[in-house]
Design a protein around this motif. Structure first.
Motif, short mmCIF file in Angstrom:
data_model
loop_
_atom_site.label_atom_id
_atom_site.label_comp_id
_atom_site.label_asym_id
_atom_site.label_seq_id
_atom_site.Cartn_x
_atom_site.Cartn_y
_atom_site.Cartn_z
N TRP A 56 0.83 -1.21 0.00
CA TRP A 56 0.00 0.00 0.00
C TRP A 56 0.87 1.26 0.00
CZ3 TRP A 56 0.08 3.76 3.76
CH2 TRP A 56 0.64 3.42 5.00
N LYS A 57 2.04 1.20 0.66
CA LYS A 57 2.93 2.36 0.66
C LYS A 57 3.51 2.61 -0.72
CE LYS A 57 4.30 2.50 5.53
NZ LYS A 57 5.43 2.54 6.48
N SER A 58 3.78 1.53 -1.43
CA SER A 58 4.30 1.68 -2.80
C SER A 58 3.27 2.36 -3.69
CB SER A 58 4.68 0.32 -3.37
OG SER A 58 5.70 -0.30 -2.60
N ILE A 59 2.00 2.07 -3.45
CA ILE A 59 0.93 2.71 -4.24
C ILE A 59 0.82 4.19 -3.90
CG2 ILE A 59 -1.55 2.75 -4.69
CD1 ILE A 59 -1.56 -0.27 -4.17
N VAL A 60 0.89 4.51 -2.61
CA VAL A 60 0.80 5.91 -2.18
C VAL A 60 1.91 6.74 -2.81
CG1 VAL A 60 0.96 7.48 -0.20
CG2 VAL A 60 -0.40 5.39 -0.02
N ASP A 61 3.08 6.14 -2.92
CA ASP A 61 4.21 6.86 -3.54
C ASP A 61 3.92 7.24 -4.99
OD1 ASP A 61 5.60 6.62 -1.19
OD2 ASP A 61 6.81 4.89 -1.83
N LYS A 62 3.06 6.49 -5.62
CA LYS A 62 2.75 6.73 -7.04
C LYS A 62 1.43 7.47 -7.23
CE LYS A 62 5.17 2.48 -8.43
NZ LYS A 62 6.35 3.17 -8.99
N GLU A 63 0.92 8.09 -6.16
CA GLU A 63 -0.39 8.73 -6.22
C GLU A 63 -0.48 9.78 -7.33
OE1 GLU A 63 -3.17 11.81 -3.62
OE2 GLU A 63 -1.44 10.85 -2.68
N ALA A 88 -4.81 8.96 3.27
CA ALA A 88 -4.11 8.78 2.00
C ALA A 88 -5.02 8.08 0.99
CB ALA A 88 -2.84 7.95 2.22
N GLY A 89 -5.78 7.08 1.46
CA GLY A 89 -6.71 6.39 0.57
C GLY A 89 -7.81 7.29 0.06
N LEU A 90 -8.36 8.10 0.96
CA LEU A 90 -9.43 9.02 0.57
C LEU A 90 -8.92 10.07 -0.42
CD1 LEU A 90 -11.14 9.55 4.04
CD2 LEU A 90 -12.21 8.52 2.03
N LYS A 91 -7.71 10.57 -0.19
CA LYS A 91 -7.17 11.60 -1.08
C LYS A 91 -6.86 11.03 -2.46
CE LYS A 91 -5.35 14.81 2.37
NZ LYS A 91 -4.14 15.48 2.93
#
Length: 467
Positions: A45-52, A85-88
């Motif tokens: 999930w952190k890897s995904i946030v990095d690519k937001e 982070a998910g909501l944003k």
């Protein structure tokens, strides 16, 4: 070409991450609550946030490359670990879809239209007002007011159909609900004094309601009641937090006028069948109504009645013994109840007792109680204002009285003006439903404005306002 290749690679990586997480869930290979890890040992999930930012940029540029279900699963992977982070990220995706819609001169294909985001919005606002009550409280079935409407337990498909209807009618409003969710969750996570948190949540809901009201101004497609903040979001969590925040603030009148939409039993007008929310009692058929009914019957109504009773008992013994704000607060609350409640909505509630015996609790706020309380407290407040003009120096006498009278005067004038602005529609509804509504009750509702105007004329003599 290189940019499109990067987009495709990102899509493949996301799909692989989701597949790894799903496999870990199914095999039970990871401890409950711990995140799935990538080959580098880092939470996926952190890897995904990095690519937001990159993901949102690509979704806007080539939405067809990113299936709505993939985007939903991507956000869903983040939410349990970092809900903000998910909501944003979810909001960024929604805004990308909206930007594409607004920039396109022709209707977009269904796969990349805003309505395709019903699953994502469901995840972002879960639990919604349409979802099953996770508390499992079925006590509302004992409420006679709710017996007129079957309380359904929608499945996922029905919930998303409702969300899709809202997205089709006005996606901007639905995405604004996600912004509200972010603001409220940030407030809760930030913590602090309970009173400050409650006030911040209520402020956020009211500001959101005004924003939504402006968005829907003149729109015939969605009937959201912007005067009632609890009706302006599909998020059951936001609704509960808002209403729960009103209780410690003793804003019982605001609680009651907002929860009325979960108790109304009116049917859809035939010529408004395609309007989302045209059935202004539509929320009453969903599970959240059960919890709200019980809380109203067992907590809010008893506290509101006790508040009124204490004020009345005190002024009966000594009319001038209370602080001026207590007179104003009580009078304004009674006026709000009288003017903002539906004319066909009795203030009586029933729910099973929370005690072990499970008996039926019935509470009510009779109309005659409100009328008598307004007369008693209103008379006592006028006596207080008169006393202020006599027991201070001549120079400051009326100035002090005006300072105490002015806030109530302005609030009541605003309340009456708002009600007058909405009366034509409500009168029309009452006429159409004449067979189901006690006409005497409707006449009493009209008389409330006359009663308040009569009191305003008395109050005006103590204010500095001249009309």
């Amino acid at each position: 070409a290189l940019e499109r290749l990067n987009m495709s690679n990102l899509r493949i990586k996301l799909a692989n991450m989701i597949a790894v997480a799903d496999a870990a869930d199914q095999q039970g290979s990871k401890t409950k609550g711990s995140p799935a890890l990538g080959s580098d040992g880092r939470p996926l999930w952190k890897s995904i946030v990095d690519k937001e930012k990159q993901l949102v940029q690509y979704v806007r540029a080539e939405p067809a490359l990113f299936d709505a279900r993939l985007l939903r699963s991507t956000v869903k992977m983040i939410l349990p670990h970092d809900c903000i982070a998910g909501l944003k990220l979810g909001l960024g995706i929604c805004e990308a879809y909206l930007a594409n819609r607004n920039a396109s001169p022709i209707p977009l294909p269904a796969s990349i239209a805003c309505t395709a985001l019903d699953g994502l919005v469901h995840v972002l606002l879960f639990p919604t007002v349409f979802d099953a009550d996770t508390a499992g409280d079925s006590s509302a079935s004992d409420d006679p007011a709710m017996a007129a409407r079957k309380v359904v337990t929608p499945d996922v498909q029905l919930v998303r159909e409702r969300i899709s209807e809202c997205l089709h009618a006005c996606p901007e409003v639905v995405f604004e609900m996600v912004r509200l969710e972010i603001r409220i969750q940030e407030t809760v996570l930030r913590g602090g004094e309970q009173a400050q948190v409650a006030e911040s949540i209520v402020t956020a809901m009211k500001e959101h309601a005004k924003t939504v009201g402006r968005m829907l101004e003149g729109s015939p497609q969605v009937q959201i009641h912007s005067l009632y903040p609890a009706t302006t979001t599909l998020s059951a969590s936001a609704v509960r937090l808002y209403l729960n925040s009103l209780v410690p603030m003793r804003a019982y009148d605001e609680y009651l006028v907002n929860t009325q939409w979960w108790r109304a039993s009116s049917k859809v007008d035939h010529d408004q069948g395609s309007v989302v929310g045209a059935d202004y009692g539509w929320l009453a058929s969903y599970p959240l109504a059960r919890m709200l009914n019980r809380q109203t019957a067992t907590l809010v109504v008893p506290r509101f009645r006790r508040q009124i009773d204490v004020v009345r008992q005190t002024i009966q013994k000594e009319p001038l013994s209370l602080e001026p704000r207590l007179y104003r607060d009580t009078l304004l609350k009674i006026s709000r109840i009288n003017l903002m409640m539906r004319c066909d909505h009795p203030l009586s509630f029933s729910a099973s007792s929370p005690s072990k015996d499970g008996g039926l609790i019935t509470t009510s706020i009779p109309a005659n109680l409100l009328a008598e309380a307004f007369e008693d407290v209103g008379h006592a407040f006028l006596m207080l204002l008169e006393a202020l003009t006599r027991h201070t120096s001549h120079r400051d006498a009326y100035k002090r009285a005006a300072a105490e009278a002015q806030p109530l005067y302005e609030s009541l004038v605003l309340l009456v003006d708002v009600e007058r602005g909405h009366r034509p529609r409500r009168r029309e509804s009452a006429a159409k439903l004449a067979k189901d509504i006690d006409q005497l009750q409707y006449d009493d509702r009209k008389s409330q404005i006359a009663s308040i105007n009569k009191y305003l004329r008395k109050l005006e003599s103590y204010t500095s306002t001249v009309n």
